[in-house]
Design a protein around this motif. Structure first.
Motif, PDB file in Angstrom:
ATOM      1  N   MET A  50     -72.659  72.849 -76.531  1.00  0.00           N
ATOM      2  CA  MET A  50     -72.179  72.209 -77.756  1.00  0.00           C
ATOM      3  C   MET A  50     -72.489  73.076 -78.979  1.00  0.00           C
ATOM      4  O   MET A  50     -71.691  73.153 -79.919  1.00  0.00           O
ATOM      5  CB  MET A  50     -72.787  70.810 -77.917  1.00  0.00           C
ATOM      6  CG  MET A  50     -72.400  69.834 -76.800  1.00  0.00           C
ATOM      7  SD  MET A  50     -70.624  69.595 -76.584  1.00  0.00           S
ATOM      8  CE  MET A  50     -70.294  70.675 -75.187  1.00  0.00           C
ATOM      9  N   ILE A  51     -73.641  73.745 -78.973  1.00  0.00           N
ATOM     10  CA  ILE A  51     -73.986  74.663 -80.061  1.00  0.00           C
ATOM     11  C   ILE A  51     -72.973  75.807 -80.095  1.00  0.00           C
ATOM     12  O   ILE A  51     -72.463  76.174 -81.155  1.00  0.00           O
ATOM     13  CB  ILE A  51     -75.422  75.201 -79.891  1.00  0.00           C
ATOM     14  CG1 ILE A  51     -76.437  74.081 -80.134  1.00  0.00           C
ATOM     15  CG2 ILE A  51     -75.671  76.374 -80.840  1.00  0.00           C
ATOM     16  CD1 ILE A  51     -77.855  74.442 -79.775  1.00  0.00           C
ATOM     17  N   ARG A  52     -72.674  76.379 -78.938  1.00  0.00           N
ATOM     18  CA  ARG A  52     -71.680  77.465 -78.864  1.00  0.00           C
ATOM     19  C   ARG A  52     -70.317  77.005 -79.389  1.00  0.00           C
ATOM     20  O   ARG A  52     -69.627  77.748 -80.085  1.00  0.00           O
ATOM     21  CB  ARG A  52     -71.534  77.960 -77.430  1.00  0.00           C
ATOM     22  CG  ARG A  52     -72.595  78.907 -77.022  1.00  0.00           C
ATOM     23  CD  ARG A  52     -72.283  79.539 -75.664  1.00  0.00           C
ATOM     24  NE  ARG A  52     -73.536  79.872 -75.039  1.00  0.00           N
ATOM     25  CZ  ARG A  52     -74.149  79.166 -74.104  1.00  0.00           C
ATOM     26  NH1 ARG A  52     -73.583  78.096 -73.608  1.00  0.00           N
ATOM     27  NH2 ARG A  52     -75.309  79.545 -73.635  1.00  0.00           N
ATOM     28  N   HIS A  53     -69.944  75.782 -79.038  1.00  0.00           N
ATOM     29  CA  HIS A  53     -68.642  75.277 -79.470  1.00  0.00           C
ATOM     30  C   HIS A  53     -68.584  75.175 -80.997  1.00  0.00           C
ATOM     31  O   HIS A  53     -67.601  75.607 -81.612  1.00  0.00           O
ATOM     32  CB  HIS A  53     -68.349  73.916 -78.832  1.00  0.00           C
ATOM     33  CG  HIS A  53     -66.976  73.431 -79.152  1.00  0.00           C
ATOM     34  ND1 HIS A  53     -65.858  73.925 -78.534  1.00  0.00           N
ATOM     35  CD2 HIS A  53     -66.547  72.513 -80.058  1.00  0.00           C
ATOM     36  CE1 HIS A  53     -64.785  73.329 -79.044  1.00  0.00           C
ATOM     37  NE2 HIS A  53     -65.187  72.465 -79.965  1.00  0.00           N
ATOM     38  N   ILE A  54     -69.605  74.617 -81.613  1.00  0.00           N
ATOM     39  CA  ILE A  54     -69.624  74.516 -83.074  1.00  0.00           C
ATOM     40  C   ILE A  54     -69.602  75.903 -83.698  1.00  0.00           C
ATOM     41  O   ILE A  54     -68.904  76.142 -84.678  1.00  0.00           O
ATOM     42  CB  ILE A  54     -70.835  73.690 -83.568  1.00  0.00           C
ATOM     43  CG1 ILE A  54     -70.533  72.203 -83.400  1.00  0.00           C
ATOM     44  CG2 ILE A  54     -71.153  73.997 -85.030  1.00  0.00           C
ATOM     45  CD1 ILE A  54     -71.521  71.256 -84.012  1.00  0.00           C
ATOM     46  N   ALA A  55     -70.334  76.846 -83.134  1.00  0.00           N
ATOM     47  CA  ALA A  55     -70.384  78.199 -83.679  1.00  0.00           C
ATOM     48  C   ALA A  55     -69.022  78.890 -83.612  1.00  0.00           C
ATOM     49  O   ALA A  55     -68.718  79.747 -84.447  1.00  0.00           O
ATOM     50  CB  ALA A  55     -71.438  79.021 -82.937  1.00  0.00           C
ATOM     51  N   MET A  56     -68.184  78.529 -82.641  1.00  0.00           N
ATOM     52  CA  MET A  56     -66.859  79.143 -82.500  1.00  0.00           C
ATOM     53  C   MET A  56     -65.809  78.529 -83.430  1.00  0.00           C
ATOM     54  O   MET A  56     -64.748  79.106 -83.632  1.00  0.00           O
ATOM     55  CB  MET A  56     -66.372  79.029 -81.050  1.00  0.00           C
ATOM     56  CG  MET A  56     -67.140  79.885 -80.093  1.00  0.00           C
ATOM     57  SD  MET A  56     -66.463  79.936 -78.416  1.00  0.00           S
ATOM     58  CE  MET A  56     -65.994  78.259 -78.092  1.00  0.00           C
ATOM     59  N   ASP A  88     -84.291  83.085 -78.450  1.00  0.00           N
ATOM     60  CA  ASP A  88     -84.379  82.436 -77.139  1.00  0.00           C
ATOM     61  C   ASP A  88     -83.145  81.591 -76.795  1.00  0.00           C
ATOM     62  O   ASP A  88     -83.122  80.919 -75.762  1.00  0.00           O
ATOM     63  CB  ASP A  88     -85.644  81.587 -77.035  1.00  0.00           C
ATOM     64  CG  ASP A  88     -85.674  80.409 -78.015  1.00  0.00           C
ATOM     65  OD1 ASP A  88     -84.949  80.447 -79.036  1.00  0.00           O
ATOM     66  OD2 ASP A  88     -86.436  79.463 -77.773  1.00  0.00           O
ATOM     67  N   PHE A  89     -82.102  81.651 -77.639  1.00  0.00           N
ATOM     68  CA  PHE A  89     -80.876  80.922 -77.319  1.00  0.00           C
ATOM     69  C   PHE A  89     -80.229  81.567 -76.096  1.00  0.00           C
ATOM     70  O   PHE A  89     -80.074  82.786 -76.042  1.00  0.00           O
ATOM     71  CB  PHE A  89     -79.910  80.933 -78.510  1.00  0.00           C
ATOM     72  CG  PHE A  89     -78.693  80.074 -78.288  1.00  0.00           C
ATOM     73  CD1 PHE A  89     -78.805  78.696 -78.298  1.00  0.00           C
ATOM     74  CD2 PHE A  89     -77.459  80.641 -78.073  1.00  0.00           C
ATOM     75  CE1 PHE A  89     -77.688  77.888 -78.085  1.00  0.00           C
ATOM     76  CE2 PHE A  89     -76.342  79.853 -77.869  1.00  0.00           C
ATOM     77  CZ  PHE A  89     -76.453  78.476 -77.876  1.00  0.00           C
ATOM     78  N   PRO A  90     -79.885  80.762 -75.088  1.00  0.00           N
ATOM     79  CA  PRO A  90     -79.370  81.331 -73.842  1.00  0.00           C
ATOM     80  C   PRO A  90     -78.013  82.014 -74.014  1.00  0.00           C
ATOM     81  O   PRO A  90     -77.171  81.543 -74.770  1.00  0.00           O
ATOM     82  CB  PRO A  90     -79.254  80.119 -72.902  1.00  0.00           C
ATOM     83  CG  PRO A  90     -79.270  78.926 -73.784  1.00  0.00           C
ATOM     84  CD  PRO A  90     -79.966  79.304 -75.048  1.00  0.00           C
ATOM     85  N   SER A  91     -77.842  83.110 -73.289  1.00  0.00           N
ATOM     86  CA  SER A  91     -76.567  83.811 -73.317  1.00  0.00           C
ATOM     87  C   SER A  91     -75.504  82.958 -72.627  1.00  0.00           C
ATOM     88  O   SER A  91     -75.823  82.046 -71.874  1.00  0.00           O
ATOM     89  CB  SER A  91     -76.680  85.164 -72.638  1.00  0.00           C
ATOM     90  OG  SER A  91     -76.933  84.980 -71.256  1.00  0.00           O
ATOM     91  N   ASN A  92     -74.277  83.265 -72.869  1.00  0.00           N
ATOM     92  CA  ASN A  92     -73.169  82.486 -72.320  1.00  0.00           C
ATOM     93  C   ASN A  92     -72.973  82.705 -70.831  1.00  0.00           C
ATOM     94  O   ASN A  92     -72.238  81.989 -70.198  1.00  0.00           O
ATOM     95  CB  ASN A  92     -71.882  82.820 -73.084  1.00  0.00           C
ATOM     96  CG  ASN A  92     -70.830  81.751 -72.935  1.00  0.00           C
ATOM     97  OD1 ASN A  92     -71.088  80.670 -72.438  1.00  0.00           O
ATOM     98  ND2 ASN A  92     -69.640  82.062 -73.386  1.00  0.00           N
TER      99      ASN A  92
END
Length: 93
Positions: A50-56, A88-92
């Protein structure tokens, strides 16, 4: 964030880790408050997803959404972007 109450006496666990794999939902900010806000989820997945989605999302659209995470915690787009920039945010992958 990983400090969810344990089942023993309901006290928070002190793990010191982010719970990137916790279940989360992307919700329109306008419908995020209320008893049934989880039913209004636009997308579900892990907290990291969800964090990745908002960032995109385009910058002008991000503030229209919040992330509702396990443990009844809501994260704004600004908080999500801060978390996405952590070492420490996990890679995709």
């Amino acid at each position: 964030m990983a400090d969810h109450p344990s089942t023993f006496e309901g006290t928070p666990l002190k793990t010191g880790e982010e719970a990137w794999q916790d279940r989360a939902a992307l919700v329109a900010k306008e419908s995020s408050d209320g008893l049934l806000s989880g039913a209004n989820a636009l997308r579900r997945g892990t907290f990291a997803e969800m964090i990745r989605h908002i960032a995109m999302l385009p910058e002008g659209e991000r503030d229209q959404y919040v992330i509702e995470k396990k443990g009844d915690r809501e994260y704004s787009a600004a908080e999500a972007l801060e978390l996405a920039s952590r070492d420490d945010f996990p890679s995709n992958g």
